[in-house]
Design a protein around this motif. Structure first.
Motif, PDB file in Angstrom:
ATOM      1  N   THR A   8       1.632  -3.314 -15.571  1.00  0.00           N
ATOM      2  CA  THR A   8       1.187  -3.786 -14.010  1.00  0.00           C
ATOM      3  C   THR A   8       2.441  -4.352 -13.332  1.00  0.00           C
ATOM      4  OG1 THR A   8      -1.272  -4.351 -14.212  1.00  0.00           O
ATOM      5  CG2 THR A   8      -0.424  -5.328 -12.488  1.00  0.00           C
ATOM      6  N   ALA A   9       3.072  -5.457 -14.111  1.00  0.00           N
ATOM      7  CA  ALA A   9       4.207  -5.898 -13.581  1.00  0.00           C
ATOM      8  C   ALA A   9       5.413  -4.653 -13.249  1.00  0.00           C
ATOM      9  CB  ALA A   9       4.839  -7.018 -14.647  1.00  0.00           C
ATOM     10  N   GLU A  10       5.613  -3.714 -14.209  1.00  0.00           N
ATOM     11  CA  GLU A  10       6.314  -2.867 -13.830  1.00  0.00           C
ATOM     12  C   GLU A  10       6.545  -2.046 -12.846  1.00  0.00           C
ATOM     13  OE1 GLU A  10      10.243  -0.736 -14.536  1.00  0.00           O
ATOM     14  OE2 GLU A  10       9.474  -2.987 -14.796  1.00  0.00           O
ATOM     15  N   LEU A  11       5.162  -1.775 -12.414  1.00  0.00           N
ATOM     16  CA  LEU A  11       4.816  -0.751 -11.159  1.00  0.00           C
ATOM     17  C   LEU A  11       4.983  -1.608  -9.959  1.00  0.00           C
ATOM     18  CD1 LEU A  11       1.479   0.856 -12.696  1.00  0.00           C
ATOM     19  CD2 LEU A  11       3.647   1.862 -12.215  1.00  0.00           C
ATOM     20  N   HIS A  12       4.547  -2.891 -10.106  1.00  0.00           N
ATOM     21  CA  HIS A  12       4.757  -3.638  -8.734  1.00  0.00           C
ATOM     22  C   HIS A  12       6.352  -3.811  -8.680  1.00  0.00           C
ATOM     23  CE1 HIS A  12       3.924  -6.691  -5.998  1.00  0.00           C
ATOM     24  NE2 HIS A  12       4.325  -7.694  -6.421  1.00  0.00           N
ATOM     25  N   ARG A  13       7.183  -3.866  -9.604  1.00  0.00           N
ATOM     26  CA  ARG A  13       8.423  -4.080  -9.471  1.00  0.00           C
ATOM     27  C   ARG A  13       9.006  -2.741  -8.746  1.00  0.00           C
ATOM     28  NH1 ARG A  13      13.162  -2.289 -11.384  1.00  0.00           N
ATOM     29  NH2 ARG A  13      12.288  -0.976 -12.967  1.00  0.00           N
ATOM     30  N   LEU A  14       8.446  -1.474  -9.116  1.00  0.00           N
ATOM     31  CA  LEU A  14       8.931  -0.302  -8.417  1.00  0.00           C
ATOM     32  C   LEU A  14       8.501  -0.512  -7.139  1.00  0.00           C
ATOM     33  CD1 LEU A  14       8.359   1.992 -11.420  1.00  0.00           C
ATOM     34  CD2 LEU A  14      10.666   1.083 -10.769  1.00  0.00           C
ATOM     35  N   GLU A  15       7.126  -0.668  -6.871  1.00  0.00           N
ATOM     36  CA  GLU A  15       6.828  -0.908  -5.539  1.00  0.00           C
ATOM     37  C   GLU A  15       7.549  -1.719  -4.568  1.00  0.00           C
ATOM     38  OE1 GLU A  15       2.422  -1.405  -5.197  1.00  0.00           O
ATOM     39  OE2 GLU A  15       2.163   0.476  -6.145  1.00  0.00           O
ATOM     40  N   HIS A  16       8.055  -2.887  -4.895  1.00  0.00           N
ATOM     41  CA  HIS A  16       8.606  -3.789  -4.317  1.00  0.00           C
ATOM     42  C   HIS A  16      10.033  -3.252  -3.938  1.00  0.00           C
ATOM     43  CE1 HIS A  16       9.503  -7.653  -2.655  1.00  0.00           C
ATOM     44  NE2 HIS A  16      10.672  -7.833  -3.313  1.00  0.00           N
ATOM     45  N   ALA A  17      10.924  -2.592  -5.082  1.00  0.00           N
ATOM     46  CA  ALA A  17      12.027  -1.828  -4.717  1.00  0.00           C
ATOM     47  C   ALA A  17      11.974  -1.009  -3.552  1.00  0.00           C
ATOM     48  CB  ALA A  17      12.486  -1.133  -6.037  1.00  0.00           C
ATOM     49  N   GLN A  18      10.892  -0.179  -3.471  1.00  0.00           N
ATOM     50  CA  GLN A  18      10.817   0.661  -2.219  1.00  0.00           C
ATOM     51  C   GLN A  18      10.795  -0.149  -0.940  1.00  0.00           C
ATOM     52  OE1 GLN A  18       8.321   1.654   0.161  1.00  0.00           O
ATOM     53  NE2 GLN A  18       7.577   3.487  -0.378  1.00  0.00           N
ATOM     54  N   ALA A  19       9.865  -1.317  -0.979  1.00  0.00           N
ATOM     55  CA  ALA A  19       9.850  -1.937   0.369  1.00  0.00           C
ATOM     56  C   ALA A  19      10.920  -2.623   0.788  1.00  0.00           C
ATOM     57  CB  ALA A  19       8.742  -3.288   0.219  1.00  0.00           C
ATOM     58  N   GLU A  20      11.870  -3.051  -0.261  1.00  0.00           N
ATOM     59  CA  GLU A  20      13.036  -3.791  -0.212  1.00  0.00           C
ATOM     60  C   GLU A  20      14.119  -2.794   0.508  1.00  0.00           C
ATOM     61  OE1 GLU A  20      14.165  -6.775   0.084  1.00  0.00           O
ATOM     62  OE2 GLU A  20      13.080  -7.890  -1.311  1.00  0.00           O
ATOM     63  N   LEU A  21      14.005  -1.421   0.188  1.00  0.00           N
ATOM     64  CA  LEU A  21      14.741  -0.310   0.784  1.00  0.00           C
ATOM     65  C   LEU A  21      14.543  -0.094   1.984  1.00  0.00           C
ATOM     66  CD1 LEU A  21      16.831   2.138   0.000  1.00  0.00           C
ATOM     67  CD2 LEU A  21      14.958   3.544  -0.397  1.00  0.00           C
ATOM     68  N   LEU A  22      13.237  -0.080   2.337  1.00  0.00           N
ATOM     69  CA  LEU A  22      12.937   0.022   3.824  1.00  0.00           C
ATOM     70  C   LEU A  22      13.425  -0.966   4.826  1.00  0.00           C
ATOM     71  CD1 LEU A  22       9.761   1.510   5.091  1.00  0.00           C
ATOM     72  CD2 LEU A  22      10.600  -0.311   6.269  1.00  0.00           C
ATOM     73  N   HIS A  60       0.660  -1.067   0.118  1.00  0.00           N
ATOM     74  CA  HIS A  60      -0.186   0.146  -0.063  1.00  0.00           C
ATOM     75  C   HIS A  60       0.822   1.220  -0.099  1.00  0.00           C
ATOM     76  CE1 HIS A  60      -4.084  -1.124   0.474  1.00  0.00           C
ATOM     77  NE2 HIS A  60      -3.654  -2.534   0.815  1.00  0.00           N
ATOM     78  N   HIS A  61       1.829   1.146  -0.844  1.00  0.00           N
ATOM     79  CA  HIS A  61       2.629   2.497  -1.055  1.00  0.00           C
ATOM     80  C   HIS A  61       3.138   2.706  -2.443  1.00  0.00           C
ATOM     81  CE1 HIS A  61       5.909  -0.320  -1.419  1.00  0.00           C
ATOM     82  NE2 HIS A  61       5.684  -0.810  -0.410  1.00  0.00           N
ATOM     83  N   TYR A  62       3.847   3.515  -2.734  1.00  0.00           N
ATOM     84  CA  TYR A  62       4.329   3.838  -4.168  1.00  0.00           C
ATOM     85  C   TYR A  62       5.538   3.235  -4.520  1.00  0.00           C
ATOM     86  CZ  TYR A  62       0.544   7.121  -2.947  1.00  0.00           C
ATOM     87  OH  TYR A  62      -0.759   7.438  -2.517  1.00  0.00           O
ATOM     88  N   GLY A  63       6.236   3.417  -5.832  1.00  0.00           N
ATOM     89  CA  GLY A  63       7.383   2.897  -6.204  1.00  0.00           C
ATOM     90  C   GLY A  63       8.554   3.734  -6.290  1.00  0.00           C
ATOM     91  N   ILE A  64       9.842   3.167  -6.412  1.00  0.00           N
ATOM     92  CA  ILE A  64      11.050   4.286  -6.605  1.00  0.00           C
ATOM     93  C   ILE A  64      12.073   3.458  -7.518  1.00  0.00           C
ATOM     94  CG2 ILE A  64      11.092   5.318  -4.377  1.00  0.00           C
ATOM     95  CD1 ILE A  64      13.039   3.333  -3.621  1.00  0.00           C
TER      96      ILE A  64
END
Length: 294
Positions: A75-89, A50-54
């Protein structure tokens, strides 16, 4: 830090998590929410963020001529960017062991807690004011077979009832704009052990710009939230024994996500251009703050 199973099992339940009429409205909003931009992305790998991507976006997905395939690739590319944000945190939570316990404040449908567990092997407690989100997230944990270590609670992140000093790390990922920062940081300070790590990623309005801009007001209205000024995060942290050790402006890294999302006709919510305008005119920032509990 070893957590005894019986300590987890006897944590007191909180039957009525909301504290105000506003919080009741927020809970109602998330109990009713079925936004494709949250659901369709999560269906790809059962990680619901439930957040955005970087990060830099692969805009070649827009060149796809087949509309159905184009939608899938977007959809897949936006999810990849959101997951990158979660991994950074999750990376910023510090060195954790499988015996450590971490706290996800405003966990939504639970993706961030799963990411933290998969990276560190730690115990995770997620808290959401939405019963629907808590039930969904617990079902996902059971589906993955990690429900013994990743648990979600229908509680208020301002008053969780979870044990004092039991957590090695805690975080908020785009959920601070729904609460008063002093109350929130007081609860994080209570839950964290001395030397514990707190991380927040959030949108905040830029004090140097002046007061909240028109775009910030539109974002507030869209999400029924109240975006805080950047300065208030640091003041409230200082009042609650949270000392920043790393601050990172993620605004530029967030722009490609929004530029791509505005092209996804099946996912747009109507707020995309507002975010881009706010980022580009300097009135709104996407910030990560990492702090130690002293």
């Amino acid at each position: 830090m070893t957590i005894a199973p019986e300590a987890r099992a006897t944590t007191p339940a909180v039957s009525v998590p909301t504290q105000s009429t506003y919080q009741n409205r927020v809970a109602d909003y998330w109990n009713a929410e079925e936004n494709p931009v949250n659901l369709e992305l999560g269906k790809l790998d059962d990680l619901y963020h439930h957040h955005y991507g970087i990060g830099q976006a692969d805009r070649s997905v827009l060149d796809e001529s087949d509309p159905a395939v184009r939608g899938e690739r977007l959809t897949a590319e936006l999810h990849r960017l959101e997951h990158a944000q979660a991994e950074l945190l999750a990376e910023r939570l510090g060195p954790l062991t499988p015996d450590d316990r971490v706290f996800d404040a405003g966990c939504g449908r639970g993706g961030g807690s799963v990411v933290a567990h998969l990276r560190h092997g730690c115990h995770t407690d997620g808290v959401t004011i939405s019963q629907k989100q808590a039930d969904f997230a617990n079902a996902q944990a059971r589906k993955r077979g990690i429900d013994g270590k990743v648990r979600y609670h229908h509680r208020n992140m301002l008053d969780t009832g979870l044990p004092t000093g039991a957590y090695a790390a805690s975080w908020n990922n785009e959920s601070t704009m729904y609460v008063e920062l002093d109350l929130l940081f007081a609860e994080h300070s209570r839950l964290l052990r001395r030397g514990g790590r707190y991380v927040v990623i959030t949108g905040c309005y830029n004090d140097a710009y002046g007061r909240a801009s028109r775009e910030v007001s539109l974002i507030n209205a869209h999400y029924i939230c109240d975006i805080h000024p950047r300065s208030e995060y640091f003041r409230a942290m200082a009042r609650n024994r949270l000392v920043p050790v790393h601050v990172e402006d993620l605004t530029e890294a967030a722009v490609p996500y929004w530029d791509l999302r505005r092209e996804a006709d099946h996912l747009v919510t109507g707020i995309e251009d507002t975010f881009l305008s706010a980022y580009r005119n300097g009135s709104f920032q996407y910030l990560m703050i990492v702090a130690d509990r002293v």
